[in-house]
Design a protein around this motif. Structure first.
Motif, PDB file in Angstrom:
ATOM      1  N   HIS A  77     -72.991 -34.066 -14.442  1.00 39.06           N
ATOM      2  CA  HIS A  77     -73.600 -33.208 -14.702  1.00 39.06           C
ATOM      3  C   HIS A  77     -72.585 -31.970 -15.513  1.00 39.06           C
ATOM      4  O   HIS A  77     -71.961 -31.290 -15.011  1.00 39.06           O
ATOM      5  CB  HIS A  77     -74.414 -32.453 -13.680  1.00 39.06           C
ATOM      6  CG  HIS A  77     -74.978 -31.274 -13.772  1.00 39.06           C
ATOM      7  ND1 HIS A  77     -75.657 -30.628 -12.578  1.00 39.06           N
ATOM      8  CD2 HIS A  77     -75.468 -30.707 -14.836  1.00 39.06           C
ATOM      9  CE1 HIS A  77     -76.377 -29.477 -13.154  1.00 39.06           C
ATOM     10  NE2 HIS A  77     -76.262 -29.502 -14.440  1.00 39.06           N
ATOM     11  N   THR A  78     -73.070 -32.094 -16.928  1.00 37.66           N
ATOM     12  CA  THR A  78     -72.334 -31.058 -17.847  1.00 37.66           C
ATOM     13  C   THR A  78     -73.201 -30.483 -18.976  1.00 37.66           C
ATOM     14  O   THR A  78     -74.291 -31.233 -18.972  1.00 37.66           O
ATOM     15  CB  THR A  78     -71.029 -31.327 -18.522  1.00 37.66           C
ATOM     16  OG1 THR A  78     -71.352 -32.428 -19.375  1.00 37.66           O
ATOM     17  CG2 THR A  78     -70.348 -31.969 -17.453  1.00 37.66           C
ATOM     18  N   HIS A  79     -72.720 -29.370 -19.723  1.00 30.68           N
ATOM     19  CA  HIS A  79     -73.614 -28.907 -20.677  1.00 30.68           C
ATOM     20  C   HIS A  79     -73.012 -28.641 -21.870  1.00 30.68           C
ATOM     21  O   HIS A  79     -71.695 -28.455 -22.083  1.00 30.68           O
ATOM     22  CB  HIS A  79     -74.109 -27.394 -20.167  1.00 30.68           C
ATOM     23  CG  HIS A  79     -75.017 -27.486 -19.090  1.00 30.68           C
ATOM     24  ND1 HIS A  79     -76.487 -27.816 -19.048  1.00 30.68           N
ATOM     25  CD2 HIS A  79     -74.872 -27.311 -17.555  1.00 30.68           C
ATOM     26  CE1 HIS A  79     -77.029 -27.670 -17.949  1.00 30.68           C
ATOM     27  NE2 HIS A  79     -75.976 -27.443 -16.903  1.00 30.68           N
ATOM     28  N   VAL A  80     -73.807 -29.138 -22.964  1.00 25.13           N
ATOM     29  CA  VAL A  80     -73.475 -28.602 -24.372  1.00 25.13           C
ATOM     30  C   VAL A  80     -74.705 -27.910 -24.883  1.00 25.13           C
ATOM     31  O   VAL A  80     -75.866 -28.328 -24.841  1.00 25.13           O
ATOM     32  CB  VAL A  80     -73.121 -29.885 -25.163  1.00 25.13           C
ATOM     33  CG1 VAL A  80     -71.646 -30.251 -24.623  1.00 25.13           C
ATOM     34  CG2 VAL A  80     -74.098 -30.855 -25.125  1.00 25.13           C
ATOM     35  N   ASP A  81     -74.507 -27.003 -25.723  1.00 30.10           N
ATOM     36  CA  ASP A  81     -75.713 -26.112 -26.342  1.00 30.10           C
ATOM     37  C   ASP A  81     -75.104 -25.117 -27.321  1.00 30.10           C
ATOM     38  O   ASP A  81     -73.835 -24.484 -26.860  1.00 30.10           O
ATOM     39  CB  ASP A  81     -76.647 -25.831 -25.477  1.00 30.10           C
ATOM     40  CG  ASP A  81     -77.981 -25.847 -25.913  1.00 30.10           C
ATOM     41  OD1 ASP A  81     -78.200 -25.677 -27.010  1.00 30.10           O
ATOM     42  OD2 ASP A  81     -79.076 -25.467 -24.813  1.00 30.10           O
ATOM     43  N   GLU A  82     -75.640 -24.582 -28.166  1.00 28.47           N
ATOM     44  CA  GLU A  82     -75.202 -23.545 -29.078  1.00 28.47           C
ATOM     45  C   GLU A  82     -76.641 -22.829 -29.475  1.00 28.47           C
ATOM     46  O   GLU A  82     -77.051 -22.953 -30.425  1.00 28.47           O
ATOM     47  CB  GLU A  82     -74.800 -24.217 -30.369  1.00 28.47           C
ATOM     48  CG  GLU A  82     -73.343 -25.027 -30.117  1.00 28.47           C
ATOM     49  CD  GLU A  82     -72.650 -25.767 -31.254  1.00 28.47           C
ATOM     50  OE1 GLU A  82     -72.267 -24.933 -32.064  1.00 28.47           O
ATOM     51  OE2 GLU A  82     -72.935 -26.836 -31.210  1.00 28.47           O
ATOM     52  N   VAL A  83     -76.957 -21.873 -28.454  1.00 27.56           N
ATOM     53  CA  VAL A  83     -77.946 -21.033 -28.542  1.00 27.56           C
ATOM     54  C   VAL A  83     -77.333 -19.318 -28.740  1.00 27.56           C
ATOM     55  O   VAL A  83     -77.300 -18.834 -27.553  1.00 27.56           O
ATOM     56  CB  VAL A  83     -79.087 -21.067 -27.619  1.00 27.56           C
ATOM     57  CG1 VAL A  83     -80.400 -20.220 -27.734  1.00 27.56           C
ATOM     58  CG2 VAL A  83     -79.403 -22.563 -27.493  1.00 27.56           C
ATOM     59  N   SER A  84     -76.950 -19.084 -29.802  1.00 26.42           N
ATOM     60  CA  SER A  84     -76.344 -17.688 -29.820  1.00 26.42           C
ATOM     61  C   SER A  84     -76.942 -16.559 -29.398  1.00 26.42           C
ATOM     62  O   SER A  84     -76.799 -15.536 -28.690  1.00 26.42           O
ATOM     63  CB  SER A  84     -75.704 -17.230 -31.090  1.00 26.42           C
ATOM     64  OG  SER A  84     -76.763 -17.553 -32.071  1.00 26.42           O
ATOM     65  N   ALA A  85     -78.544 -16.765 -29.536  1.00 26.56           N
ATOM     66  CA  ALA A  85     -79.329 -15.509 -28.998  1.00 26.56           C
ATOM     67  C   ALA A  85     -79.422 -15.339 -27.689  1.00 26.56           C
ATOM     68  O   ALA A  85     -79.519 -14.250 -27.030  1.00 26.56           O
ATOM     69  CB  ALA A  85     -80.720 -15.952 -29.542  1.00 26.56           C
ATOM     70  N   ILE A 128     -74.177 -35.235 -20.530  1.00 26.34           N
ATOM     71  CA  ILE A 128     -74.509 -34.005 -21.083  1.00 26.34           C
ATOM     72  C   ILE A 128     -75.779 -33.544 -21.344  1.00 26.34           C
ATOM     73  O   ILE A 128     -76.594 -34.360 -21.207  1.00 26.34           O
ATOM     74  CB  ILE A 128     -73.841 -33.655 -22.265  1.00 26.34           C
ATOM     75  CG1 ILE A 128     -74.320 -34.822 -23.266  1.00 26.34           C
ATOM     76  CG2 ILE A 128     -72.205 -33.836 -22.273  1.00 26.34           C
ATOM     77  CD1 ILE A 128     -74.041 -34.671 -24.806  1.00 26.34           C
ATOM     78  N   MET A 129     -76.243 -32.304 -21.079  1.00 28.60           N
ATOM     79  CA  MET A 129     -77.666 -31.803 -21.238  1.00 28.60           C
ATOM     80  C   MET A 129     -77.555 -30.316 -21.975  1.00 28.60           C
ATOM     81  O   MET A 129     -76.535 -29.694 -21.670  1.00 28.60           O
ATOM     82  CB  MET A 129     -78.617 -31.795 -20.274  1.00 28.60           C
ATOM     83  CG  MET A 129     -78.063 -31.207 -18.942  1.00 28.60           C
ATOM     84  SD  MET A 129     -78.211 -31.726 -17.387  1.00 28.60           S
ATOM     85  CE  MET A 129     -76.990 -33.000 -17.108  1.00 28.60           C
ATOM     86  N   THR A 130     -78.586 -29.752 -22.382  1.00 27.33           N
ATOM     87  CA  THR A 130     -78.814 -28.594 -22.909  1.00 27.33           C
ATOM     88  C   THR A 130     -78.944 -27.590 -21.782  1.00 27.33           C
ATOM     89  O   THR A 130     -79.158 -27.953 -20.636  1.00 27.33           O
ATOM     90  CB  THR A 130     -79.774 -28.427 -23.771  1.00 27.33           C
ATOM     91  OG1 THR A 130     -81.037 -28.954 -23.382  1.00 27.33           O
ATOM     92  CG2 THR A 130     -79.537 -29.240 -25.490  1.00 27.33           C
ATOM     93  N   TYR A 131     -78.729 -26.161 -22.174  1.00 30.82           N
ATOM     94  CA  TYR A 131     -79.089 -25.308 -21.221  1.00 30.82           C
ATOM     95  C   TYR A 131     -80.739 -24.932 -21.258  1.00 30.82           C
ATOM     96  O   TYR A 131     -81.049 -24.246 -20.460  1.00 30.82           O
ATOM     97  CB  TYR A 131     -78.247 -23.918 -21.512  1.00 30.82           C
ATOM     98  CG  TYR A 131     -76.811 -24.050 -21.417  1.00 30.82           C
ATOM     99  CD1 TYR A 131     -76.465 -24.191 -19.941  1.00 30.82           C
ATOM    100  CD2 TYR A 131     -76.063 -23.933 -22.323  1.00 30.82           C
ATOM    101  CE1 TYR A 131     -75.125 -24.410 -19.717  1.00 30.82           C
ATOM    102  CE2 TYR A 131     -74.728 -23.908 -22.129  1.00 30.82           C
ATOM    103  CZ  TYR A 131     -73.952 -24.086 -20.805  1.00 30.82           C
ATOM    104  OH  TYR A 131     -72.995 -24.127 -20.708  1.00 30.82           O
ATOM    105  N   THR A 132     -81.497 -25.279 -22.267  1.00 28.51           N
ATOM    106  CA  THR A 132     -82.664 -24.921 -22.592  1.00 28.51           C
ATOM    107  C   THR A 132     -83.631 -25.947 -22.524  1.00 28.51           C
ATOM    108  O   THR A 132     -83.203 -27.243 -22.799  1.00 28.51           O
ATOM    109  CB  THR A 132     -83.032 -24.387 -24.002  1.00 28.51           C
ATOM    110  OG1 THR A 132     -82.115 -25.162 -25.089  1.00 28.51           O
ATOM    111  CG2 THR A 132     -82.190 -22.937 -23.999  1.00 28.51           C
ATOM    112  N   GLU A 133     -84.824 -25.906 -22.245  1.00 28.57           N
ATOM    113  CA  GLU A 133     -85.881 -26.979 -22.170  1.00 28.57           C
ATOM    114  C   GLU A 133     -86.525 -27.351 -23.422  1.00 28.57           C
ATOM    115  O   GLU A 133     -86.773 -26.520 -24.233  1.00 28.57           O
ATOM    116  CB  GLU A 133     -86.796 -26.582 -20.817  1.00 28.57           C
ATOM    117  CG  GLU A 133     -86.411 -26.809 -19.657  1.00 28.57           C
ATOM    118  CD  GLU A 133     -85.750 -25.731 -19.268  1.00 28.57           C
ATOM    119  OE1 GLU A 133     -85.060 -25.697 -18.149  1.00 28.57           O
ATOM    120  OE2 GLU A 133     -85.617 -24.529 -19.683  1.00 28.57           O
TER     121      GLU A 133
END
Length: 253
Positions: free
Chosen positions: A12-20, A44-49
């Motif tokens: 369980h880890t995260h990668v994402d690039e949502v600067s807002a 890996i998974m994103t922070y957003t759905e």
């Protein structure tokens, strides 16, 4: 502290690039943390759905896996309320992008783990043999007893309690796993090494997964926590690698 010489997989880890939203965690950042911890691979998974803030999230995860095919394994993080679109996205994630699981986060979606749209998505994941990782902690909609309803309703699904109950619901998480053989416990962001040992004792090592929830939690510290639980070499091999590898091998694309 017990040492471990085998390959470690972080489930369980995260990668994402949502600067807002203040989340800028590209795969290079995570891979660097894995290297520091001596961890070979990570889910890996994103922070957003999806569907949601980033309509290209599946392609983003797939691209990260393509860049690090020997290090990263993709999960799709989906919003159950978008029933038809979520189902299409899950099928695409597994059959086209070769992803290995579904992530659900009831805090982000306000979707009850055992409501009809969520169960429909869990059943679809189960039809592919793909595990379902559910954020499980101390917030409403995420407690182990709440998620237990989903595990009971879809016994064919492998339901993973992420964080195994958080800070205040760990005993409840172990009890739920005792009652439901399709429930597994995942160790990230849960601060009690002795509870990892207790879980292994009560439900067996083959239903406990090492995870870090990195980069929010440091993978090296989360790994040290599991090593501090005093597990046998055989149990460590299952918790740190064997169990998640078995789940990945069972996904039907």
């Amino acid at each position: 502290m017990t040492a471990f010489s085998g390959e470690v997989i972080d489930s369980h880890t995260h990668v994402d690039e949502v600067s807002a939203l203040g989340w800028v965690d590209p795969p290079e950042k995570l891979v660097g943390l894995l290297d520091e911890a001596g961890i070979a691979k990570a889910v890996i998974m994103t922070y957003t759905e999806l569907p949601g803030f980033n309509p290209r999230a599946l392609e983003y995860i797939a691209g990260c896996v393509d860049r690090y095919p020997d290090r990263l394994i993709g999960y799709a993080r989906l919003h159950p309320w978008h029933e038809e679109e979520a189902a299409i996205l899950l099928r695409r994630a597994i059959t086209e992008y070769r992803m290995k699981g579904l992530k659900l986060h009831p805090v982000g979606t306000l979707a009850h783990p055992a409501d009809a749209p969520t169960l429909k998505l869990i059943r679809l994941a189960a039809s592919f043999g793909a595990p379902v990782l559910v954020h499980c902690g101390d917030e409403p909609l995420t407690t182990p007893l709440t998620i237990a309803g989903a595990a009971a309703a879809v016994p064919a699904a492998t339901v993973i309690l992420g964080h195994m109950g958080g800070y205040f619901h760990v005993d409840e998480a172990i009890e739920v796993a005792e009652r439901h053989p399709n429930v597994m416990l995942e160790t990230s962001a849960m601060p009690y090494p002795r509870k990892i040992a207790e879980a292994v004792s009560r439900i067996a090592a083959d239903r406990v997964l090492f995870a870090s929830d990195g980069p929010g939690c440091r993978p090296d510290l989360e790994l040290a926590k599991v090593l501090a639980a005093g597990l046998s070499d055989a149990d460590l091999a299952l918790v740190l690698r064997g169990n998640i590898q078995r789940l990945m091998n069972g996904v039907r694309h």
